[in-house]
Design a protein around this motif. Structure first.
Motif, mmCIF file in Angstrom:
data_model
loop_
_atom_site.group_PDB
_atom_site.id
_atom_site.type_symbol
_atom_site.label_atom_id
_atom_site.label_comp_id
_atom_site.label_asym_id
_atom_site.label_seq_id
_atom_site.Cartn_x
_atom_site.Cartn_y
_atom_site.Cartn_z
ATOM 1 N N ALA A 102 0.810 -1.224 0.000
ATOM 2 C CA ALA A 102 0.000 0.000 0.000
ATOM 3 C C ALA A 102 0.841 1.271 0.000
ATOM 4 O O ALA A 102 0.470 2.269 -0.621
ATOM 5 N N GLU A 103 1.973 1.234 0.686
ATOM 6 C CA GLU A 103 2.811 2.440 0.779
ATOM 7 C C GLU A 103 3.513 2.789 -0.533
ATOM 8 O O GLU A 103 4.061 3.872 -0.670
ATOM 9 N N GLU A 104 3.473 1.910 -1.501
ATOM 10 C CA GLU A 104 4.170 2.114 -2.775
ATOM 11 C C GLU A 104 3.242 2.502 -3.925
ATOM 12 O O GLU A 104 3.701 2.645 -5.057
ATOM 13 N N VAL A 105 1.957 2.658 -3.669
ATOM 14 C CA VAL A 105 0.988 2.935 -4.734
ATOM 15 C C VAL A 105 1.384 4.176 -5.530
ATOM 16 O O VAL A 105 1.382 4.170 -6.758
ATOM 17 N N GLY A 106 1.769 5.254 -4.847
ATOM 18 C CA GLY A 106 2.138 6.499 -5.520
ATOM 19 C C GLY A 106 3.411 6.396 -6.333
ATOM 20 O O GLY A 106 3.642 7.202 -7.227
ATOM 21 N N LYS A 107 4.227 5.407 -6.031
ATOM 22 C CA LYS A 107 5.439 5.191 -6.827
ATOM 23 C C LYS A 107 5.103 4.482 -8.140
ATOM 24 O O LYS A 107 5.699 4.759 -9.166
ATOM 25 N N GLY A 165 -4.046 5.606 -3.289
ATOM 26 C CA GLY A 165 -4.637 4.325 -2.916
ATOM 27 C C GLY A 165 -4.876 3.509 -4.169
ATOM 28 O O GLY A 165 -4.797 4.032 -5.286
ATOM 29 N N ALA A 166 -5.171 2.237 -3.994
ATOM 30 C CA ALA A 166 -5.360 1.350 -5.143
ATOM 31 C C ALA A 166 -6.498 1.803 -6.043
ATOM 32 O O ALA A 166 -6.362 1.812 -7.272
ATOM 33 N N GLU A 167 -7.611 2.194 -5.446
ATOM 34 C CA GLU A 167 -8.753 2.641 -6.246
ATOM 35 C C GLU A 167 -8.410 3.929 -6.998
ATOM 36 O O GLU A 167 -8.728 4.074 -8.183
ATOM 37 N N ASP A 168 -7.743 4.841 -6.314
ATOM 38 C CA ASP A 168 -7.311 6.095 -6.934
ATOM 39 C C ASP A 168 -6.327 5.822 -8.070
ATOM 40 O O ASP A 168 -6.387 6.438 -9.132
ATOM 41 N N ALA A 169 -5.415 4.858 -7.853
ATOM 42 C CA ALA A 169 -4.424 4.508 -8.876
ATOM 43 C C ALA A 169 -5.101 4.012 -10.147
ATOM 44 O O ALA A 169 -4.746 4.410 -11.259
ATOM 45 N N ALA A 170 -6.102 3.150 -9.986
ATOM 46 C CA ALA A 170 -6.816 2.607 -11.151
ATOM 47 C C ALA A 170 -7.535 3.711 -11.916
ATOM 48 O O ALA A 170 -7.471 3.768 -13.149
ATOM 49 N N LYS A 171 -8.194 4.604 -11.182
ATOM 50 C CA LYS A 171 -8.905 5.706 -11.835
ATOM 51 C C LYS A 171 -7.933 6.647 -12.542
ATOM 52 O O LYS A 171 -8.169 7.063 -13.680
ATOM 53 N N LEU A 172 -6.854 6.988 -11.854
ATOM 54 C CA LEU A 172 -5.877 7.918 -12.413
ATOM 55 C C LEU A 172 -5.208 7.341 -13.657
ATOM 56 O O LEU A 172 -5.046 8.031 -14.664
ATOM 57 N N MET A 173 -4.840 6.071 -13.599
ATOM 58 C CA MET A 173 -4.179 5.447 -14.743
ATOM 59 C C MET A 173 -5.114 5.373 -15.946
ATOM 60 O O MET A 173 -4.691 5.533 -17.079
ATOM 61 N N LYS A 174 -6.396 5.139 -15.685
ATOM 62 C CA LYS A 174 -7.369 5.085 -16.772
ATOM 63 C C LYS A 174 -7.530 6.465 -17.413
ATOM 64 O O LYS A 174 -7.616 6.597 -18.632
ATOM 65 N N LYS A 175 -7.536 7.494 -16.574
ATOM 66 C CA LYS A 175 -7.699 8.865 -17.044
ATOM 67 C C LYS A 175 -6.417 9.404 -17.692
ATOM 68 O O LYS A 175 -6.476 10.081 -18.722
ATOM 69 N N ARG A 176 -5.287 9.071 -17.080
ATOM 70 C CA ARG A 176 -3.977 9.551 -17.564
ATOM 71 C C ARG A 176 -2.994 8.381 -17.591
ATOM 72 O O ARG A 176 -2.260 8.149 -16.624
ATOM 73 N N PRO A 177 -2.971 7.614 -18.688
ATOM 74 C CA PRO A 177 -2.095 6.439 -18.761
ATOM 75 C C PRO A 177 -0.617 6.758 -18.514
ATOM 76 O O PRO A 177 0.129 5.905 -18.035
ATOM 77 N N GLU A 178 -0.217 7.980 -18.812
ATOM 78 C CA GLU A 178 1.186 8.364 -18.608
ATOM 79 C C GLU A 178 1.552 8.457 -17.122
ATOM 80 O O GLU A 178 2.731 8.592 -16.772
ATOM 81 N N SER A 179 0.572 8.363 -16.228
ATOM 82 C CA SER A 179 0.859 8.402 -14.794
ATOM 83 C C SER A 179 1.504 7.102 -14.301
ATOM 84 O O SER A 179 2.069 7.066 -13.211
ATOM 85 N N LEU A 180 1.446 6.041 -15.102
ATOM 86 C CA LEU A 180 2.112 4.789 -14.745
ATOM 87 C C LEU A 180 3.619 4.994 -14.862
ATOM 88 O O LEU A 180 4.120 5.426 -15.892
#
Length: 130
Positions: free
Chosen positions: A72-77, A84-99
């Motif tokens: 969990a502590e590494e999600v932002g990396k 958080g995991a849910e935020d990561a999924a939403k953000l990646m879908k919206k902005r794939p370059e965030s991966l």
């Protein structure tokens, strides 16, 4: 043939989520290809490995697994700007370059290298552990 022997014959999979314009990602791809090819020729230790290279984003299931591998502590990396995991999924879908890329994943052993962790030494260690 029993089910256990069938699974023991399948090649372990290593995935690279790749950014072709990124020098570290290019270096990771070159190294992974050479390690996989060496194993195919029977050089070194370990059994052959299947390399999957994707310029796209991980699926929701893959992302969930990767985040589980990292904790969990590494999600932002893994997904820049997420909390958080849910935020990561939403953000990646919206902005794939965030991966964060390169992202190297050993699915069978539950390990993932992210961004600047994708050094030659760490990639070799990851592949040698398969």
């Amino acid at each position: 043939m029993n089910l256990a022997s069938l699974f023991s014959r399948t090649k372990p999979v290593v995935s690279l989520f790749h950014a072709p314009a990124s020098p570290p990602s290019k270096a990771a791809l070159t190294l992974l290809k050479s390690l996989v090819e060496a194993r195919e020729r029977g050089e070194g230790s370990g059994r052959p490995v299947e390399l999957e290279v994707s310029e796209g984003s991980p699926t929701a299931t893959q992302l969930s697994s990767i985040l589980g591998f990292r904790g969990a502590e590494e999600v932002g990396k893994v997904v820049k700007g997420s909390v958080g995991a849910e935020d990561a999924a939403k953000l990646m879908k919206k902005r794939p370059e965030s991966l964060t890329r390169p992202l190297v994943v050993d699915w069978g052993n539950g390990k993932a290298l992210v961004g600047d962790e994708c050094t030659e030494a760490k990639i070799r260690t990851l592949v040698d552990g398969i």
